[in-house]
Structure formats: structure tokens, C-alpha cells
Design an enzyme around this catalytic site. Structure first.
Site, PDB file in Angstrom:
ATOM      1  N   ARG A   1     -85.652 -74.139  43.091  1.00 43.12           N
ATOM      2  CA  ARG A   1     -85.592 -73.046  42.119  1.00 43.12           C
ATOM      3  C   ARG A   1     -84.163 -72.950  41.573  1.00 43.12           C
ATOM      4  O   ARG A   1     -83.372 -72.130  42.034  1.00 43.12           O
ATOM      5  CB  ARG A   1     -85.982 -71.718  42.788  1.00 43.12           C
ATOM      6  CG  ARG A   1     -87.397 -71.669  43.327  1.00 43.12           C
ATOM      7  CD  ARG A   1     -88.444 -71.698  42.237  1.00 43.12           C
ATOM      8  NE  ARG A   1     -88.320 -70.604  41.316  1.00 43.12           N
ATOM      9  CZ  ARG A   1     -88.835 -69.381  41.496  1.00 43.12           C
ATOM     10  NH1 ARG A   1     -89.483 -69.116  42.607  1.00 43.12           N
ATOM     11  NH2 ARG A   1     -88.688 -68.445  40.582  1.00 43.12           N
TER      12      ARG A   1
ATOM     13  N   GLN B   1     -98.652 -63.922  36.777  1.00 43.85           N
ATOM     14  CA  GLN B   1     -98.264 -63.191  37.989  1.00 43.85           C
ATOM     15  C   GLN B   1     -98.480 -61.688  37.843  1.00 43.85           C
ATOM     16  O   GLN B   1     -98.779 -60.999  38.818  1.00 43.85           O
ATOM     17  CB  GLN B   1     -96.793 -63.457  38.319  1.00 43.85           C
ATOM     18  CG  GLN B   1     -96.482 -64.889  38.676  1.00 43.85           C
ATOM     19  CD  GLN B   1     -95.937 -65.672  37.503  1.00 43.85           C
ATOM     20  OE1 GLN B   1     -96.364 -65.476  36.364  1.00 43.85           O
ATOM     21  NE2 GLN B   1     -94.991 -66.556  37.759  1.00 43.85           N
TER      22      GLN B   1
ATOM     23  N   ASP C   1     -83.837 -62.914  38.879  1.00 43.30           N
ATOM     24  CA  ASP C   1     -83.622 -64.081  39.717  1.00 43.30           C
ATOM     25  C   ASP C   1     -82.144 -64.413  39.859  1.00 43.30           C
ATOM     26  O   ASP C   1     -81.747 -65.052  40.834  1.00 43.30           O
ATOM     27  CB  ASP C   1     -84.370 -65.280  39.131  1.00 43.30           C
ATOM     28  CG  ASP C   1     -85.867 -65.140  39.292  1.00 43.30           C
ATOM     29  OD1 ASP C   1     -86.397 -65.642  40.291  1.00 43.30           O
ATOM     30  OD2 ASP C   1     -86.506 -64.506  38.440  1.00 43.30           O
TER      31      ASP C   1
ATOM     32  N   ASN D   1     -84.463 -63.753  34.338  1.00 49.50           N
ATOM     33  CA  ASN D   1     -85.723 -63.320  34.949  1.00 49.50           C
ATOM     34  C   ASN D   1     -86.865 -64.090  34.312  1.00 49.50           C
ATOM     35  O   ASN D   1     -86.662 -64.918  33.412  1.00 49.50           O
ATOM     36  CB  ASN D   1     -85.901 -61.803  34.782  1.00 49.50           C
ATOM     37  CG  ASN D   1     -87.020 -61.251  35.665  1.00 49.50           C
ATOM     38  OD1 ASN D   1     -87.063 -61.525  36.868  1.00 49.50           O
ATOM     39  ND2 ASN D   1     -87.938 -60.504  35.086  1.00 49.50           N
ATOM     40  N   LYS D   2     -88.071 -63.812  34.746  1.00 48.68           N
ATOM     41  CA  LYS D   2     -89.248 -64.529  34.268  1.00 48.68           C
ATOM     42  C   LYS D   2     -89.297 -64.554  32.745  1.00 48.68           C
ATOM     43  O   LYS D   2     -88.968 -63.583  32.076  1.00 48.68           O
ATOM     44  CB  LYS D   2     -90.504 -63.864  34.825  1.00 48.68           C
ATOM     45  CG  LYS D   2     -91.798 -64.601  34.522  1.00 48.68           C
ATOM     46  CD  LYS D   2     -91.791 -66.002  35.093  1.00 48.68           C
ATOM     47  CE  LYS D   2     -91.617 -66.011  36.594  1.00 48.68           C
ATOM     48  NZ  LYS D   2     -91.506 -67.365  37.154  1.00 48.68           N
TER      49      LYS D   2
END
Length: 298
Positions: free
Chosen positions: A33, A140, A181, A191-192
Site C-alpha cells: 500500500r 466499500q 491514508d 484518501n480513497k
């Protein structure tokens, strides 16, 4: 890494080979990641937990130390999630709250970050109506966040990501809150994918945009979001989401997994230590202190 140590025990590796196997597995895990900073932080912390052990320490000794460190990290995460929830709940009024991706117990070692703020506010008596972006392409928000909220008895409405602007324009949303993140020294947030667009829309409609994350998500070595590596994932996630073809043969896909929201669009950062508002470099350093040197990468 504790599992890697157990593999070394199973395979009867020598102390040197066992340590090499563990560190190699750690590097592969940390590199899985590249955008998120927490994973590498945790891997490096576990590596540091065995660095002081004698070179001839057997795999069983390494496994014991790694499991103890992993459990310590888990327990710390549980406590800091609860603290983030308490601090974040103070920012959420009654009414509509819009969130993006999953930031709950399925994504953390505790009750979550942004989702912990929502569930804590609910438990404190706030009557929220949560709206969850479905969060394409892996959904998600609809698959995970909506499920977690319903388990807690909290009303949730799922919307396609592209409907967020229209929803904000209706005036139903009192606040947006998301996770992170990685956060840089100036407060830029990775972030996403879809978070940046949501932040722009929230600013346009005068809705506060909050980001909840632990101090381990801050990477004070990076000056701005331009320095954050953005992971790109397989085209199939977009062209055939969840295995269902959604585009004609021959089409290509652009599939960044994350985007960067500039600090100027973030109303406040919520950490386990408190709320950083306004979001400035000085405010971040005042809340978090200057970072201690990280252990060397395995």
C-alpha cells in the site's frame, strides 16, 4: 510478521534465515500500500521490536516478540479510535452526515476513525442521518460502511458517488467526515479516490469537511500532497467491477485508488490527541509535536 516467524519455525530455518524471511515479508507487506503510511509504520515498528534481539535468537523467540508487538499495536489502535470518536463527535450536529469509503471496525483495530465519530455521536444521543457514498469501484461504502452502521441501528442511505453534489445542494447535509491514508506536514490529505471531489463540493455548498485519522497517518517528512505516491490498481476493477462486465471489450481504464485533498479544503483534522482547526503546518506540529525518528526500513 508473526505469521512469517511461525513459517520460519515450521520450515526449521536457522536464526539468520528466519530473520531474513521475516524482514523480507515485512518489506513486501509494507510495499503493498504505497499511498497509506500506517502500514509501513506498523511494519517498521515490528521490525524494531526484534532488532535488539541477539543475532542467534531462534525463530520462536522472534515470533513471541512480534506477536507481543502486534497485540500492543492493536490495543493502542483500539484506544486511539475511541479517542478519535470522542473528539470527532463534538463536531457533528443533528442532521445529515455524508461519508466516503469505509473507516470503521472493518478497517481498523477499534471502532474506526471517521465512522467512530459518527457512532459515538449517535451513542451520545445525536440523531444523525448518515449518507454513505458507495465508493466506486470496489463499493466499500455500500458493502462495508452501510453494513456496519446498520449493525449499530444507525439509519444509512447509500448513494452513487456522482450524486454527492446534488445531495449537498439540497441542504440535507450538515457535515462531511472521511478518513485518511496519509496526511502531510501542511495538512494535505490522501484518501480513497473521490474524496477530493467531495471536498470541493462541500466547500462550494458551505458544508464543513472533516478528516479523522490517527497520528500514525501523518507523514511529517512530506511537505505537500504532491509528494504522496498514488497507487493505481487493476483496470478490471473499473471495466468489470466485482466481476461484472461494465465496459466494452477494448476499452481501457484509469484507476487511481486514492486522491489528494488540499489542506485549504479541510475544515478540521481530528486525531486521537484532539482537533486541529484551522489546518495549518503550525497547528499540526503543535498538536503532534515534531516526529521522533522512525526506525530504518527492514
Amino acid at each position: 510478521l508473526a505469521v512469517a516467524a511461525e513459517e520460519a519455525i515450521r520450515d526449521h530455518l536457522s536464526p539468520a534465515a528466519a530473520r531474513a524471511h521475516i524482514l523480507a515479508c515485512g518489506e513486501r507487506l509494507a510495499g503493498a500500500r504505497p499511498t497509506a503510511v500506517n502500514l509501513r509504520w506498523a511494519v517498521e515498528r515490528c521490525a524494531a521490536a526484534i532488532a535488539h534481539l541477539p543475532a542467534d535468537a531462534p525463530a520462536a523467540t522472534l515470533a513471541t516478540a512480534l506477536l507481543a508487538e502486534a497485540r500492543a499495536i492493536h490495543e493502542e489502535d483500539r484506544r486511539l479510535c475511541a479517542a478519535i470518536g470522542r473528539h470527532g463527535a463534538t463536531l457533528l450536529p443533528d442532521g445529515g452526515v455524508l461519508t466516503h469509503c469505509n473507516t470503521g471496525a472493518l478497517a481498523t483495530g477499534g471502532d474506526g476513525t471517521a465512522l467512530a465519530a459518527i457512532t459515538t455521536a449517535w451513542d451520545q444521543g445525536r440523531r444523525l442521518r448518515v449518507y454513505a457514498d458507495e465508493t466506486r469501484p470496489l463499493l466499500q461504502g455500500s458493502r462495508l460502511t452501510a453494513w456496519e452502521l446498520l449493525q449499530r441501528g444507525i439509519p444509512v442511505t447509500v448513494l452513487v458517488d456522482g450524486a454527492a453534489g446534488h445531495l449537498l445542494a439540497t441542504g440535507r447535509i450538515a457535515a462531511c467526515i472521511v478518513g485518511a491514508d496519509r496526511i502531510t506536514a501542511c495538512g494535505d490529505v490522501a484518501n480513497k479516490i473521490g474524496t477530493y471531489g467531495l471536498a470541493v463540493l462541500a466547500r462550494e455548498h458551505g458544508v464543513p469537511f472533516y478528516v479523522a485519522a490517527p497520528s500514525s497517518s501523518f507523514d511529517l517528512a512530506l511537505e505537500s500532497g504532491a509528494d504522496i505516491p498514488i497507487e493505481e490498481r487493476a483496470a478490471a476493477e473499473v471495466l468489470a467491477p466485482l466481476g461484472v462486465a461494465a465496459a466494452p471489450a477494448g476499452a481501457t481504464a484509469y484507476n487511481p485508488a486514492f486522491d489528494v485533498t488540499p489542506a485549504r479544503l479541510v475544515t478540521a483534522l481530528v486525531t486521537e490527541r484532539g482537533v486541529i482547526r484551522p489546518v495549518t503546518r503550525d497547528g499540526i506540529l503543535a498538536m503532534l509535536g515534531r516526529p521522533a525518528p522512525r526506525p530504518p526500513a527492514p
